[in-house]
Design a protein around this motif. Structure first.
Motif, PDB file in Angstrom:
ATOM      1  N   LEU A 393      -3.093  -4.625   0.561  1.00 43.23           N
ATOM      2  CA  LEU A 393      -1.877  -3.859   0.830  1.00 43.23           C
ATOM      3  C   LEU A 393      -1.201  -3.438  -0.467  1.00 43.23           C
ATOM      4  CD1 LEU A 393      -0.245  -5.853   3.787  1.00 43.23           C
ATOM      5  CD2 LEU A 393      -1.747  -3.862   3.897  1.00 43.23           C
ATOM      6  N   SER A 396      -2.604  -0.325  -1.958  1.00 40.04           N
ATOM      7  CA  SER A 396      -2.624   0.814  -1.027  1.00 40.04           C
ATOM      8  C   SER A 396      -3.994   1.013  -0.390  1.00 40.04           C
ATOM      9  CB  SER A 396      -2.203   2.105  -1.748  1.00 40.04           C
ATOM     10  OG  SER A 396      -0.908   1.963  -2.296  1.00 40.04           O
ATOM     11  N   THR A 399      -4.153   2.934   3.075  1.00 38.68           N
ATOM     12  CA  THR A 399      -3.908   4.375   2.934  1.00 38.68           C
ATOM     13  C   THR A 399      -5.151   5.096   2.422  1.00 38.68           C
ATOM     14  OG1 THR A 399      -1.558   3.994   2.498  1.00 38.68           O
ATOM     15  CG2 THR A 399      -2.474   6.113   1.813  1.00 38.68           C
ATOM     16  N   PRO A 459       0.512  -0.701   8.187  1.00 34.78           N
ATOM     17  CA  PRO A 459      -0.385   0.120   7.355  1.00 34.78           C
ATOM     18  C   PRO A 459      -1.659   0.551   8.067  1.00 34.78           C
ATOM     19  CG  PRO A 459       0.445  -1.753   6.095  1.00 34.78           C
ATOM     20  CD  PRO A 459       0.833  -1.980   7.518  1.00 34.78           C
TER      21      PRO A 459
END
Length: 549
Positions: A393, A396, A399, A459
């Motif tokens: 996380l 990222s 993503t 996320p």
């Protein structure tokens, strides 16, 4: 550097890999018994594969490689000395004597016990025979500041067979007056230098003789990595025939080895892990710092996608579902890209590869194969590893995966896209499991369950993730649709929470037509009734979250 083997059927390759690993593991499996020493104190031969209990006196013949043991408290009855033998005492710290490799600290602390028989005029090539220190901490007359007793070394090596002396390049004569001289350097420096070379070479040969076949094979593969990466201070490249090795074959064989837990542990201990990760970073004139504290720098060039795929495969296999190895995923390797230093890990390096491909206008089959190995390595590192999940996380990771998923869905790469979706689903399920375990504990007081869930789940339930899961229902293959429904069963509550009515409407547009067609397929002879019911249950489960409007 491609293999030329024509027999590339998947089942044949799988069988070949299994047989290769079985052969390498064979020394661990055959004659697996504990050696029982003779009660009369005489030497007992150690057969291949036998384990040696702690507390025994062990002797090894350097010419034959054969080991012998006896009870430590007893004296030898044969009264003979073998100049080509070494003897040590196995300690309780050696649980797997045949394959155990001590750390440097353990090696320094290991007590080598050698009796008068082996440290007499026909002494051994054993460093314990050359201990310079008396009980009072003083040195014997023949000892020198570097810790070697060159007189004892010369005496031990002088008993080698003539052909063995020739093989090592000859044994220098003991200089006249050396034993009585107080200056053990100076005029005698050349003699001492040559003795050290011979002695240290013999010690390395002894270590090699005591290693099991798996460790030797691992060292060879690490040596190949050292050569390809131009390591300035290599440890194992001497294990490699530089005229015949192939990096791709080496990596594929290494992957088979790393499926064994002990082999994976040894590979990491031997220092192969940072070298393997460094293969993933493609940047001309890059250098990799294996160990920042010792500045062990290696240089790196540009590696083909085949090489990077093989490295990703090996990384994923090494850490897959092994709790002991969870920290490997976040161990940092220091790399210079030609412009600046950067830290990479087994988790961040695959993300860099995926980001490379996000710059392309379309995905080639070769890129898709590399992305498949990326998600395999990432998934192996993340599943069951909360430390890695939190680190992921921070960098990222979700993503970056979502951006790649978007590209895959756009080009209808359904099978590969499903691997991304199932990973997101697994991360959500693991979060829910941890949340349930937190209930009623102190951890629940420190951070509320909702805070924890939102941090770990959000996320993986962005619009890109949720729409990607829905898009899999467009696949013509029912097994892909089934995977989409399984994932949506975990994702839908959060997709609705974060996406609102807009996402609900998109979901109904995908789900309702599928429900209708699936009901019409009931009774189809090609569809098992039990399977039909399972798919229907998954559909109904998703509908409970999006409503039946």
């Amino acid at each position: 550097m491609r293999r030329t083997i024509a027999y590339n059927h998947p089942l044949l390759l799988l069988l070949t890999g299994f047989l290769s690993l079985s052969i390498l593991l064979l020394p661990r499996l055959v004659h697996s018994k504990e050696v029982i020493p003779r009660e009369d104190g005489a030497w007992t031969r150690v057969e291949e594969g036998d384990t040696i209990p702690a507390g025994l006196h062990v002797r090894m013949d350097l010419e034959s490689g054969q080991k012998f043991v006896r009870i430590l408290s007893q004296e030898s009855e044969d009264g003979s000395a073998n100049a080509n033998a070494v003897s040590v005492v196995m300690s309780e710290e050696d649980p797997d004597r045949e394959g155990y490799h001590r750390s440097n600290e353990e090696e320094e602390q290991q007590e080598a016990v050698v009796d008068d028989e082996f440290c007499s005029d026909a002494s051994l090539e054993d460093a314990s025979c050359l201990d310079n220190n008396n009980d009072d901490g003083t040195n014997d007359d023949n000892s020198v500041e570097d810790g070697y007793d060159y007189v004892a070394m010369h005496k031990a090596l002088s008993h080698l067979p003539v052909n063995e002396k020739e093989r090592i390049g000859g044994l220098p004569d003991l200089p006249e007056g050396y034993e009585s001289s107080n200056d053990k350097h100076g005029d005698f420096a050349e003699f001492e230098h040559r003795m050290r070379e011979i002695w240290e070479s013999r010690q390395r040969e002894l270590e090699d003789a005591q290693m099991n076949d798996i460790t030797k094979e691992l060292m060879k593969h690490i040596g190949i990595l050292e050569i390809e990466l131009h390591v300035e201070d290599p440890k194992y490249s001497r294990q490699v025939n530089v005229d015949s090795f192939d990096l791709l074959d080496s990596l594929e064989n290494l992957e088979y080895l790393l499926s064994d837990v002990d082999a994976a542990r040894d590979f990491h201990t031997l220092g192969g892990w940072p070298l393997l990760i460094s293969l993933l970073i493609n940047d001309e004139s890059s250098v990799v710092n294996q160990n920042v504290t010792t500045e062990a720098i290696v240089s790196q060039g540009f590696f083909s996608d085949d090489i990077r795929m093989a490295a990703l495969w090996a990384i994923g296999t090494a850490v897959k579902n092994i709790e002991e190895f969870t920290d490997w995923s976040i161990e940092q390797v220091n790399i210079h890209t030609g412009r600046t230093w950067m830290n990479v890990t087994a988790l961040s390096a695959p993300l860099l590869i995926l980001q490379e491909h996000q710059k392309f206008e379309y995905l080639t089959p070769e890129i898709a194969k590399l992305q498949q190995k990326c998600i395999y390595a990432v998934g192996s590192s993340l599943r069951g590893n909360i430390k890695a999940q939190r680190y992921f996380l921070d960098i990222s990771g979700p993503t970056i995966l979502a951006n790649t998923l978007h590209d895959l869905v756009s080009e209808k790469k359904w099978k590969l896209a499903s691997k991304f979706i199932l990973l997101a689903s697994d991360m959500i399920q693991e979060t829910l499991d941890i949340r349930d375990e937190m209930s009623g504990t102190k951890a629940a007081n420190d951070v509320t369950i909702d805070e924890f869930s939102s941090t770990m789940i959000a996320p993986y339930t962005s619009s890109t993730w949720c729409d990607g899961a829905l898009s899999l229902l467009e696949s013509p293959k029912i097994d892909i649709k089934e995977k989409a429904l399984m994932a949506l069963g975990k994702m839908a509550p959060y997709c609705v929470r974060y996406g609102g009515n807009t996402w609900e409407n998109r979901a109904r547009q995908k789900i309702n037509p599928f429900i209708t067609s699936w009901k019409n397929d009931r009774g189809n002879t090609n569809i098992d009734e039990e399977w039909w019911s399972e798919i229907m249950h998954l559909l109904e489960e998703v509908v409970t979250f999006i409503g039946k409007k």
